[in-house]
Scaffold this motif. Structure first.
Motif, PDB file in Angstrom:
ATOM      1  N   LEU A  58       4.763  49.572  26.367  1.00 47.63           N
ATOM      2  CA  LEU A  58       5.160  49.130  25.032  1.00 47.63           C
ATOM      3  C   LEU A  58       4.757  47.679  24.813  1.00 47.63           C
ATOM      4  CD1 LEU A  58       6.834  50.252  22.541  1.00 47.63           C
ATOM      5  CD2 LEU A  58       8.758  48.977  23.511  1.00 47.63           C
ATOM      6  N   LEU A  59       4.105  47.384  23.687  1.00 47.50           N
ATOM      7  CA  LEU A  59       3.664  46.037  23.355  1.00 47.50           C
ATOM      8  C   LEU A  59       4.600  45.415  22.320  1.00 47.50           C
ATOM      9  CD1 LEU A  59      -0.190  46.657  22.986  1.00 47.50           C
ATOM     10  CD2 LEU A  59       1.026  45.696  24.964  1.00 47.50           C
ATOM     11  N   PRO A  60       4.693  44.075  22.282  1.00 49.57           N
ATOM     12  CA  PRO A  60       5.517  43.428  21.256  1.00 49.57           C
ATOM     13  C   PRO A  60       5.142  43.853  19.847  1.00 49.57           C
ATOM     14  CG  PRO A  60       4.907  41.846  22.936  1.00 49.57           C
ATOM     15  CD  PRO A  60       4.151  43.098  23.253  1.00 49.57           C
TER      16      PRO A  60
ATOM     17  N   GLN B  76      18.728  37.839  26.929  1.00 48.54           N
ATOM     18  CA  GLN B  76      18.677  39.087  26.169  1.00 48.54           C
ATOM     19  C   GLN B  76      20.056  39.710  26.052  1.00 48.54           C
ATOM     20  OE1 GLN B  76      16.124  40.270  24.593  1.00 48.54           O
ATOM     21  NE2 GLN B  76      16.160  42.493  24.512  1.00 48.54           N
ATOM     22  N   LEU B  77      20.818  39.698  27.138  1.00 40.25           N
ATOM     23  CA  LEU B  77      22.172  40.242  27.101  1.00 40.25           C
ATOM     24  C   LEU B  77      23.047  39.485  26.106  1.00 40.25           C
ATOM     25  CD1 LEU B  77      22.895  40.903  30.899  1.00 40.25           C
ATOM     26  CD2 LEU B  77      22.634  42.624  29.108  1.00 40.25           C
ATOM     27  N   ASP B  78      22.772  38.192  25.962  1.00 38.38           N
ATOM     28  CA  ASP B  78      23.558  37.359  25.055  1.00 38.38           C
ATOM     29  C   ASP B  78      23.387  37.773  23.597  1.00 38.38           C
ATOM     30  OD1 ASP B  78      25.272  34.987  24.652  1.00 38.38           O
ATOM     31  OD2 ASP B  78      23.524  34.197  23.597  1.00 38.38           O
ATOM     32  N   ARG B  79      22.304  38.484  23.302  1.00 36.66           N
ATOM     33  CA  ARG B  79      22.062  38.924  21.923  1.00 36.66           C
ATOM     34  C   ARG B  79      22.922  40.122  21.540  1.00 36.66           C
ATOM     35  NH1 ARG B  79      19.395  34.837  22.872  1.00 36.66           N
ATOM     36  NH2 ARG B  79      17.652  34.116  21.572  1.00 36.66           N
ATOM     37  N   PHE B  80      23.529  40.769  22.540  1.00 37.10           N
ATOM     38  CA  PHE B  80      24.370  41.925  22.252  1.00 37.10           C
ATOM     39  C   PHE B  80      25.815  41.485  22.056  1.00 37.10           C
ATOM     40  CE2 PHE B  80      20.750  43.884  24.411  1.00 37.10           C
ATOM     41  CZ  PHE B  80      20.482  44.940  23.553  1.00 37.10           C
ATOM     42  N   PHE B  81      26.440  42.050  21.040  1.00 33.31           N
ATOM     43  CA  PHE B  81      27.822  41.721  20.722  1.00 33.31           C
ATOM     44  C   PHE B  81      28.790  42.397  21.690  1.00 33.31           C
ATOM     45  CE2 PHE B  81      31.778  42.632  18.441  1.00 33.31           C
ATOM     46  CZ  PHE B  81      32.114  41.391  17.922  1.00 33.31           C
TER      47      PHE B  81
ATOM     48  N   ARG C 285       8.121  41.152  28.461  1.00 30.94           N
ATOM     49  CA  ARG C 285       7.386  40.683  27.275  1.00 30.94           C
ATOM     50  C   ARG C 285       7.773  41.476  26.028  1.00 30.94           C
ATOM     51  NH1 ARG C 285       0.859  41.132  26.337  1.00 30.94           N
ATOM     52  NH2 ARG C 285       0.759  39.925  24.384  1.00 30.94           N
ATOM     53  N   ALA C 286       7.882  42.789  26.189  1.00 26.07           N
ATOM     54  CA  ALA C 286       8.274  43.622  25.055  1.00 26.07           C
ATOM     55  C   ALA C 286       9.747  43.400  24.708  1.00 26.07           C
ATOM     56  CB  ALA C 286       8.015  45.091  25.377  1.00 26.07           C
ATOM     57  N   GLN C 287      10.594  43.260  25.738  1.00 31.34           N
ATOM     58  CA  GLN C 287      12.018  43.007  25.487  1.00 31.34           C
ATOM     59  C   GLN C 287      12.215  41.721  24.686  1.00 31.34           C
ATOM     60  OE1 GLN C 287      13.899  42.929  29.313  1.00 31.34           O
ATOM     61  NE2 GLN C 287      13.582  45.106  29.715  1.00 31.34           N
ATOM     62  N   SER C 288      11.428  40.700  25.008  1.00 30.50           N
ATOM     63  CA  SER C 288      11.588  39.413  24.333  1.00 30.50           C
ATOM     64  C   SER C 288      11.203  39.480  22.864  1.00 30.50           C
ATOM     65  CB  SER C 288      10.751  38.341  25.038  1.00 30.50           C
ATOM     66  OG  SER C 288       9.361  38.629  24.928  1.00 30.50           O
TER      67      SER C 288
END
Length: 237
Positions: free
Chosen positions: A69-71, A158-163, A110-113
């Motif tokens: 998967l690409l950005p 990334q985890l910090d972006r989840f409520f 890279r894709a996660q970001s």
């Protein structure tokens, strides 16, 4: 907030015996937050997202996360149009009200970001241009705690972006029998009707902001966060 109670009860027609999970998912949506669903396959993670989307009558897109998967597969890409001799932006799956990022830990870092800006700023930047996401944009990402070969653990940023992080869990025997009976002719999701709308959910979000919090409760909340940063057994508060 009657429409929120109707939403919970409607989703419960599909997700049997998981009312606390449904309630917390609705809380996240009302607080403009994103949801991380962690559990084994077959517990209803994807079905929860579908039921919420149908009940609110909003668009839902599914992003199957894989190592290739690409950005640009997430955010979209500018494509050259020979007729106009110019580049045109083709939106990616993030341009939706509800995005289901299935098995997010199978995507590369890279894709996660690529989801970071979307989840925090609610817009996408491509080739110097900024594109606003729908106001109700919500990410529901799933992770399986088994079969971890070839996966990439989500970093703290990334985890910090989840409520909120939710666990579905297996239904009990009575609930499983009820699920079997409900699917004898057709799946309940196929006949699920909307009970609220995007406008009503956005209005409920505005009401949430007006909820009064006493100074004592606010101080207690802040105190818990401050104490976690100093606790000897916690690496990160």
């Amino acid at each position: 907030m009657e429409n929120i109670h109707a939403l919970i009860e409607n989703v419960e027609r599909v997700i049997v015996g998981k009312r606390p999970v449904i309630e917390l998912a609705c809380v996240a949506i009302l607080c403009k937050g994103h949801i991380l669903l962690e559990d084994v396959p077959g517990t209803g993670k994807t079905m929860l997202a579908r039921a919420l989307a149908r009940s609110i009558r909003v668009d839902m897109k599914r992003l199957q996360c894989t190592p290739d998967l690409l950005p640009s597969d997430i955010t979209g890409v500018a494509v050259y149009n020979q007729k106009t001799a110019d580049f045109e932006f083709r939106p990616g799956p993030v341009f939706t009200q509800l995005l289901l990022a299935d098995e997010i830990n199978r995507a590369t870092p890279r894709a996660q970001s690529a989801l970071l800006e979307c989840m925090e700023e609610f817009h996408v930047s491509v080739d110097g241009q900024s594109y606003e996401l729908p106001k109700l944009f919500t990410v529901m990402a799933t992770q399986n705690p088994i079969d971890m070969a070839g996966t990439h653990a989500l970093p703290e940023a990334q985890l910090d972006r989840f409520f909120i992080r939710l666990h579905m869990g297996y239904p009990n025997l009575d609930q499983e029998i009820k699920i079997l009976a409900a699917q004898a002719q057709t799946h309940p999701i196929e006949t699920l009707q909307p009970v609220t709308s995007e406008a009503q959910i956005l209005a409920a979000r505005a009401e949430v902001k007006n909820v009064y919090i006493s100074p004592d409760v606010a101080a207690y909340i802040v105190g818990i966060g401050a104490a976690s940063r100093k606790h000897a057994n916690l690496r990160l508060g």
